[in-house]
Write a protein that holds these residues in place. Structure first.
Motif, PDB file in Angstrom:
ATOM      1  N   ILE A  58       1.697   9.862   4.020  1.00  0.00           N
ATOM      2  CA  ILE A  58       1.449   8.421   4.076  1.00  0.00           C
ATOM      3  C   ILE A  58       1.330   7.929   5.517  1.00  0.00           C
ATOM      4  CG2 ILE A  58       2.332   6.148   3.367  1.00  0.00           C
ATOM      5  CD1 ILE A  58       3.859   7.584   1.141  1.00  0.00           C
ATOM      6  N   GLY A  59       1.980   8.665   6.439  1.00  0.00           N
ATOM      7  CA  GLY A  59       1.966   8.244   7.836  1.00  0.00           C
ATOM      8  C   GLY A  59       3.078   7.275   8.169  1.00  0.00           C
ATOM      9  N   ILE A  60       4.250   7.477   7.541  1.00  0.00           N
ATOM     10  CA  ILE A  60       5.409   6.626   7.803  1.00  0.00           C
ATOM     11  C   ILE A  60       6.637   7.511   8.015  1.00  0.00           C
ATOM     12  CG2 ILE A  60       4.515   4.663   6.489  1.00  0.00           C
ATOM     13  CD1 ILE A  60       6.264   5.494   4.151  1.00  0.00           C
ATOM     14  N   THR A  61       7.728   6.924   8.487  1.00  0.00           N
ATOM     15  CA  THR A  61       8.950   7.681   8.746  1.00  0.00           C
ATOM     16  C   THR A  61       9.685   7.980   7.439  1.00  0.00           C
ATOM     17  OG1 THR A  61      10.321   5.703   8.986  1.00  0.00           O
ATOM     18  CG2 THR A  61       9.183   6.511  10.964  1.00  0.00           C
ATOM     19  N   SER A  95      12.331   6.237   2.281  1.00  0.00           N
ATOM     20  CA  SER A  95      13.540   5.911   1.525  1.00  0.00           C
ATOM     21  C   SER A  95      13.555   4.444   1.102  1.00  0.00           C
ATOM     22  CB  SER A  95      14.779   6.224   2.371  1.00  0.00           C
ATOM     23  OG  SER A  95      15.959   5.860   1.684  1.00  0.00           O
ATOM     24  N   LYS A  96      13.143   3.564   2.007  1.00  0.00           N
ATOM     25  CA  LYS A  96      13.112   2.133   1.700  1.00  0.00           C
ATOM     26  C   LYS A  96      12.088   1.830   0.609  1.00  0.00           C
ATOM     27  CE  LYS A  96      12.689  -2.413   3.887  1.00  0.00           C
ATOM     28  NZ  LYS A  96      12.462  -3.139   5.167  1.00  0.00           N
ATOM     29  N   SER A  97      10.930   2.483   0.684  1.00  0.00           N
ATOM     30  CA  SER A  97       9.899   2.268  -0.337  1.00  0.00           C
ATOM     31  C   SER A  97      10.344   2.817  -1.688  1.00  0.00           C
ATOM     32  CB  SER A  97       8.587   2.938   0.092  1.00  0.00           C
ATOM     33  OG  SER A  97       8.029   2.287   1.214  1.00  0.00           O
ATOM     34  N   ILE A  98      11.056   3.944  -1.674  1.00  0.00           N
ATOM     35  CA  ILE A  98      11.583   4.513  -2.919  1.00  0.00           C
ATOM     36  C   ILE A  98      12.552   3.529  -3.573  1.00  0.00           C
ATOM     37  CG2 ILE A  98      13.105   6.289  -3.881  1.00  0.00           C
ATOM     38  CD1 ILE A  98      10.376   7.400  -3.375  1.00  0.00           C
ATOM     39  N   GLN A  99      13.413   2.927  -2.762  1.00  0.00           N
ATOM     40  CA  GLN A  99      14.354   1.935  -3.288  1.00  0.00           C
ATOM     41  C   GLN A  99      13.609   0.751  -3.896  1.00  0.00           C
ATOM     42  OE1 GLN A  99      17.077   0.879  -0.139  1.00  0.00           O
ATOM     43  NE2 GLN A  99      17.756   2.991   0.159  1.00  0.00           N
ATOM     44  N   GLY A 100      12.513   0.351  -3.256  1.00  0.00           N
ATOM     45  CA  GLY A 100      11.708  -0.746  -3.792  1.00  0.00           C
ATOM     46  C   GLY A 100      11.095  -0.392  -5.136  1.00  0.00           C
ATOM     47  N   LEU A 101      10.644   0.858  -5.273  1.00  0.00           N
ATOM     48  CA  LEU A 101      10.076   1.305  -6.548  1.00  0.00           C
ATOM     49  C   LEU A 101      11.152   1.363  -7.631  1.00  0.00           C
ATOM     50  CD1 LEU A 101       7.674   4.149  -5.335  1.00  0.00           C
ATOM     51  CD2 LEU A 101       7.035   1.899  -6.222  1.00  0.00           C
ATOM     52  N   LYS A 118       0.820  -1.211   0.000  1.00  0.00           N
ATOM     53  CA  LYS A 118       0.000   0.000   0.000  1.00  0.00           C
ATOM     54  C   LYS A 118       0.855   1.262   0.000  1.00  0.00           C
ATOM     55  CE  LYS A 118      -3.681   2.291   2.620  1.00  0.00           C
ATOM     56  NZ  LYS A 118      -4.545   2.212   3.829  1.00  0.00           N
ATOM     57  N   ASN A 119       1.944   1.260   0.782  1.00  0.00           N
ATOM     58  CA  ASN A 119       2.801   2.445   0.860  1.00  0.00           C
ATOM     59  C   ASN A 119       3.413   2.792  -0.497  1.00  0.00           C
ATOM     60  OD1 ASN A 119       2.266   2.665   3.569  1.00  0.00           O
ATOM     61  ND2 ASN A 119       4.206   1.758   4.245  1.00  0.00           N
ATOM     62  N   ILE A 142       1.419   9.912  -5.456  1.00  0.00           N
ATOM     63  CA  ILE A 142       1.891  11.266  -5.151  1.00  0.00           C
ATOM     64  C   ILE A 142       2.944  11.713  -6.162  1.00  0.00           C
ATOM     65  CG2 ILE A 142       3.053  12.714  -3.442  1.00  0.00           C
ATOM     66  CD1 ILE A 142       1.886  10.832  -1.277  1.00  0.00           C
ATOM     67  N   LEU A 143       3.873  10.804  -6.488  1.00  0.00           N
ATOM     68  CA  LEU A 143       4.980  11.144  -7.384  1.00  0.00           C
ATOM     69  C   LEU A 143       4.577  11.181  -8.856  1.00  0.00           C
ATOM     70  CD1 LEU A 143       7.794   8.937  -5.783  1.00  0.00           C
ATOM     71  CD2 LEU A 143       7.591  11.427  -5.646  1.00  0.00           C
ATOM     72  N   SER A 144       3.385  10.693  -9.173  1.00  0.00           N
ATOM     73  CA  SER A 144       2.976  10.567 -10.577  1.00  0.00           C
ATOM     74  C   SER A 144       2.883  11.902 -11.302  1.00  0.00           C
ATOM     75  CB  SER A 144       1.632   9.833 -10.676  1.00  0.00           C
ATOM     76  OG  SER A 144       0.598  10.577 -10.053  1.00  0.00           O
ATOM     77  N   ASP A 145       2.867  13.034 -10.547  1.00  0.00           N
ATOM     78  CA  ASP A 145       2.821  14.349 -11.205  1.00  0.00           C
ATOM     79  C   ASP A 145       4.192  14.786 -11.706  1.00  0.00           C
ATOM     80  OD1 ASP A 145       4.162  14.971  -8.871  1.00  0.00           O
ATOM     81  OD2 ASP A 145       2.639  16.355  -8.106  1.00  0.00           O
ATOM     82  N   SER A 146       5.244  14.001 -11.397  1.00  0.00           N
ATOM     83  CA  SER A 146       6.620  14.271 -11.827  1.00  0.00           C
ATOM     84  C   SER A 146       7.159  15.587 -11.273  1.00  0.00           C
ATOM     85  CB  SER A 146       6.728  14.258 -13.363  1.00  0.00           C
ATOM     86  OG  SER A 146       8.078  14.203 -13.774  1.00  0.00           O
ATOM     87  N   ASN A 147       6.687  15.974 -10.084  1.00  0.00           N
ATOM     88  CA  ASN A 147       7.234  17.131  -9.370  1.00  0.00           C
ATOM     89  C   ASN A 147       8.059  16.636  -8.184  1.00  0.00           C
ATOM     90  OD1 ASN A 147       5.955  19.093 -11.011  1.00  0.00           O
ATOM     91  ND2 ASN A 147       4.046  18.834  -9.860  1.00  0.00           N
ATOM     92  N   PHE A 148       8.871  17.532  -7.604  1.00  0.00           N
ATOM     93  CA  PHE A 148       9.659  17.162  -6.434  1.00  0.00           C
ATOM     94  C   PHE A 148       8.782  17.135  -5.179  1.00  0.00           C
ATOM     95  CE2 PHE A 148      13.425  18.321  -8.963  1.00  0.00           C
ATOM     96  CZ  PHE A 148      14.256  17.260  -8.624  1.00  0.00           C
ATOM     97  N   HIS A 149       9.019  16.122  -4.336  1.00  0.00           N
ATOM     98  CA  HIS A 149       8.332  16.002  -3.052  1.00  0.00           C
ATOM     99  C   HIS A 149       9.380  15.611  -2.013  1.00  0.00           C
ATOM    100  CE1 HIS A 149       4.232  16.002  -4.841  1.00  0.00           C
ATOM    101  NE2 HIS A 149       4.855  15.429  -5.863  1.00  0.00           N
ATOM    102  N   SER A 150       9.423  16.334  -0.910  1.00  0.00           N
ATOM    103  CA  SER A 150      10.413  16.029   0.122  1.00  0.00           C
ATOM    104  C   SER A 150      10.065  14.730   0.835  1.00  0.00           C
ATOM    105  CB  SER A 150      10.475  17.170   1.140  1.00  0.00           C
ATOM    106  OG  SER A 150       9.290  17.208   1.925  1.00  0.00           O
ATOM    107  N   GLY A 151      11.096  14.092   1.390  1.00  0.00           N
ATOM    108  CA  GLY A 151      10.869  12.864   2.145  1.00  0.00           C
ATOM    109  C   GLY A 151       9.958  13.100   3.331  1.00  0.00           C
ATOM    110  N   GLU A 152      10.096  14.288   3.945  1.00  0.00           N
ATOM    111  CA  GLU A 152       9.261  14.614   5.103  1.00  0.00           C
ATOM    112  C   GLU A 152       7.793  14.732   4.711  1.00  0.00           C
ATOM    113  OE1 GLU A 152       8.921  18.010   8.649  1.00  0.00           O
ATOM    114  OE2 GLU A 152      10.418  18.204   7.044  1.00  0.00           O
TER     115      GLU A 152
END
Length: 324
Positions: free
Chosen positions: A32-35, A40-46, A8-9, A16-26
């Motif tokens: 999403i409600g995660i740290t 970062s871990k989910s980004i690596q998975g993607l 789900k994450n 969120i990223l599908s608009d191809s704009n920058f989004h901070s990790g924070e």
């Protein structure tokens, strides 16, 4: 082939990223409600799924290109009573319909997937498309009466797909019997599985695979041994964007329209195929009944049989294998 996980994450991140704009990790973590570490871990998975995601200090994360994710809300509106399912990761959409016959039982019921781990082409060939970058569509259809040479159905499907792609302004071609080509490169293909063939009824599962955007995933295509020249829809469009939800809607509607015409014996198979014939008037080497032949490809007749011109005249073939 590696079986990818998709939770789900990751899906919310992609949305969120599908608009191809920058989004901070924070900001991503807060939405999403995660740290930030989990982000970062989910980004690596993607990225392992093939997504080109930039990470720039002080700016955040950015997807390399706009993305069109499959949207269940969209299909709720356009399904017109059809049963449908949207899957994240599946082995094969054709297999899924086959294994869930109690759900997919009416004409035009369909399922689509973001990723297939074991997509199939004709004669067992591999069909690979990176995550959320193509069309992985399977449609259930049944003919309520016997159809002579039901293999013609594959050609009707090909013509239906070609008509939709042509409407985008792309010069699409069909290579007999079921390959989609643009500018000499493979764009996609079709696989028709017979679920049941009886005297008074034929049940079929129609699989359609189309590359929509694969340019940024070339590495992953090479890793999965895709050696033949390939292309995608976005490479041939001036604005470089395709809404996959709209495309799937148009494909399902085109199939329904042409199948209804086909059932009434009103579909002009030979005439329609001629508009997209990739091999027309070219010399082909082909196999027929375990023998190699050569001739000039002259299209198909209204029964879906291949027309080949030899030095001694025209011959009609039920089934041939075009050799590379």
């Amino acid at each position: 082939m590696k079986m990818y996980s998709f939770n789900k994450n990751k899906k919310i991140l992609l949305q969120i990223l599908s608009d191809s704009n920058f989004h901070s990790g924070e900001s991503l973590g807060n939405k999403i409600g995660i740290t930030r570490a989990a982000v970062s871990k989910s980004i690596q998975g993607l990225q392992q799924l093939g997504f080109n995601i930039f990470a720039i200090k002080g700016k955040g994360y950015k997807l390399g290109a706009k993305l069109s994710l499959l949207d269940p809300n969209y299909f709720n509106v356009i399904s017109s009573g059809r049963y449908f399912e949207i899957l994240n990761v599946i082995d094969s959409t054709n297999n899924y319909i086959m294994e869930n016959a109690d759900k997919f039982k009416n004409k035009g019921d369909f399922c689509v997937a973001e990723f297939q781990s074991s997509g199939r082409g004709r004669r067992g060939n591999l069909w690979y498309s990176p995550f959320a970058s193509g069309i992985n569509l399977s449609v259930f259809w049944k003919f309520d009466r016997f159809v002579e040479n039901y293999n013609r159905v594959s050609l009707v499907v090909g013509i239906s797909v070609a008509q939709v792609i042509k409407s985008l302004g792309i010069d699409i071609k069909l290579k007999w019997p079921n390959d989609l080509f643009v500018s000499g490169k493979k764009l996609g293909g079709i696989l028709v599985d017979a679920k049941g063939v009886f005297d008074d009824e034929i049940k079929l599962i129609i699989g359609i695979g189309i590359n929509v955007t694969t340019t940024s995933n070339a590495y992953h295509l090479k890793q999965n041994n895709i050696s033949q020249p390939w292309t995608d829809l976005m490479s041939h469009l001036s604005d470089g964007f395709v809404n996959r939800n709209e495309l799937i809607k148009d494909l399902v509607n085109a199939l329904e329209k042409n199948f209804k015409s086909f059932e009434k014996d009103e579909f002009k198979l030979s005439e329609n195929w001629l508009k997209f014939d990739y091999l027309l008037d070219t010399v082909v080497n082909f196999k027929h009944k375990n023998k190699i032949h050569m001739g000039i490809f002259k299209g198909v007749n209204d029964y879906g049989k291949v027309i080949i011109q030899h030095s001694e005249g025209i011959k009609i073939y039920d089934e041939i294998i075009i050799l590379k």
